[in-house]
Design an enzyme around this catalytic site. Structure first.
Site, short mmCIF file in Angstrom:
data_model
loop_
_atom_site.label_atom_id
_atom_site.label_comp_id
_atom_site.label_asym_id
_atom_site.label_seq_id
_atom_site.Cartn_x
_atom_site.Cartn_y
_atom_site.Cartn_z
N LEU A 43 0.81 -1.22 0.00
CA LEU A 43 0.00 0.00 0.00
C LEU A 43 0.84 1.27 0.00
CD1 LEU A 43 -3.06 -0.75 2.32
CD2 LEU A 43 -3.02 -0.49 -0.16
N HIS A 74 -8.64 -7.78 3.93
CA HIS A 74 -7.48 -6.91 3.73
C HIS A 74 -6.68 -7.29 2.47
CE1 HIS A 74 -3.80 -4.67 5.34
NE2 HIS A 74 -4.72 -3.79 5.03
N ASN A 98 4.43 -2.96 -12.77
CA ASN A 98 3.83 -3.52 -11.57
C ASN A 98 4.30 -4.97 -11.37
OD1 ASN A 98 2.29 -4.61 -9.54
ND2 ASN A 98 0.37 -3.69 -10.23
N1 LIG Z 1 -0.60 -8.24 4.13
C1 LIG Z 1 0.32 -7.64 3.31
C2 LIG Z 1 0.60 -6.28 3.37
N2 LIG Z 1 -0.04 -5.51 4.27
C3 LIG Z 1 0.48 -4.23 4.73
C4 LIG Z 1 0.03 -3.06 3.85
O1 LIG Z 1 0.63 -3.13 2.55
C5 LIG Z 1 0.45 -1.74 4.50
O2 LIG Z 1 1.86 -1.74 4.66
C6 LIG Z 1 -0.21 -1.55 5.84
O3 LIG Z 1 -1.62 -1.64 5.67
C7 LIG Z 1 0.15 -0.18 6.45
O4 LIG Z 1 -0.24 0.85 5.59
N3 LIG Z 1 1.51 -5.72 2.53
C8 LIG Z 1 2.18 -6.49 1.61
O5 LIG Z 1 3.01 -5.97 0.85
N4 LIG Z 1 1.93 -7.83 1.52
C9 LIG Z 1 1.02 -8.44 2.35
O6 LIG Z 1 0.80 -9.69 2.25
C1 LIG Z 2 -2.86 -9.42 2.53
C2 LIG Z 2 -2.88 -9.12 3.98
O1 LIG Z 2 -3.05 -8.00 4.41
C3 LIG Z 2 -2.84 -10.30 4.89
O2 LIG Z 2 -1.49 -10.65 5.16
C4 LIG Z 2 -3.52 -9.94 6.20
O3 LIG Z 2 -3.82 -11.16 6.82
P1 LIG Z 2 -5.23 -11.28 7.58
O4 LIG Z 2 -6.29 -11.02 6.53
O5 LIG Z 2 -5.28 -12.71 8.12
O6 LIG Z 2 -5.22 -10.23 8.67
#
Ligand SMILES: Nc1c(NC[C@H](O)[C@H](O)[C@H](O)CO)[nH]c(=O)[nH]c1=O
Ligand SMILES: CC(=O)[C@@H](O)COP(=O)(O)O
Length: 140
Positions: A43, A74, A98
């Site tokens: 993000l 999420h 990307n």
């Molecule tokens: N779950 C994953 C995330 N989550 C974190 C978000 O991208 C972001 O850093 C957070 O919400 C704070 O703003 N990010 C990934 O790159 N991969 C994941 O699996």
């Molecule tokens: C893609 C995500 O943000 C993931 O890692 C978060 O895991 P959860 O949905 O079990 O909180």
């Protein structure tokens, strides 16, 4: 020779190393230079590119990261909104590839991140260079 900024969301470091290797190899094969910027998650990638672009130092950008589905919605938010943010910047004229993997599990990520298999990091770098060459051809 131009400089491409690799922006990586270092959520899964061992997977990012494969994506970075593929992207770096593609950029070096094309005769360009690269630098790397790291953020916590996918993000943050669009914002990081927008901030780094203010320097005027980079001709193109590659977004690299891995998003693996968890238990909640999420996954959809992180996957869709990081992609949307990159596309919004591309439509403003930024040359961005990307390379954010959005997968169900680590096995799917490895196959796609490995430069000897899916090489999605290399693909993203080649896409960024293609947009850079288009902008050189048609103007900023
Ligand atoms: N779950 C994953 C995330 N989550 C974190 C978000 O991208 C972001 O850093 C957070 O919400 C704070 O703003 N990010 C990934 O790159 N991969 C994941 O699996
Ligand atoms: C893609 C995500 O943000 C993931 O890692 C978060 O895991 P959860 O949905 O079990 O909180």
């Amino acid at each position: 020779m131009a400089t491409i900024l690799l922006t990586e969301a270092r959520f899964y470091p061992h997977l990012n190393e494969m994506l970075l290797a593929g992207a770096r190899a593609a950029i070096e094969k094309a005769g360009h230079k690269h630098e790397t910027l790291t953020v916590p998650g996918a993000l943050e990638l669009p914002g990081a590119i927008a901030l780094a672009a203010r320097s005027g130092r980079f001709c193109a950008f590659v977004a690299l990261g891995v998003v693996i589905r968890g238990e909640t919605y999420h996954f959809e938010v992180v996957s869709s909104e990081s992609a949307r943010g990159l596309l919004d910047l591309t439509l403003q004229g930024f040359a961005i590839g990307n390379g954010i993997l959005t997968v169900e599990d680590e096995a799917q990520a490895i196959v796609r991140a490995d430069p000897g298999q899916g090489d999605k990091g290399g693909d993203a770098a080649r896409a960024a260079l293609a947009l850079y060459e288009l902008r050189e051809q048609y103007g900023p």
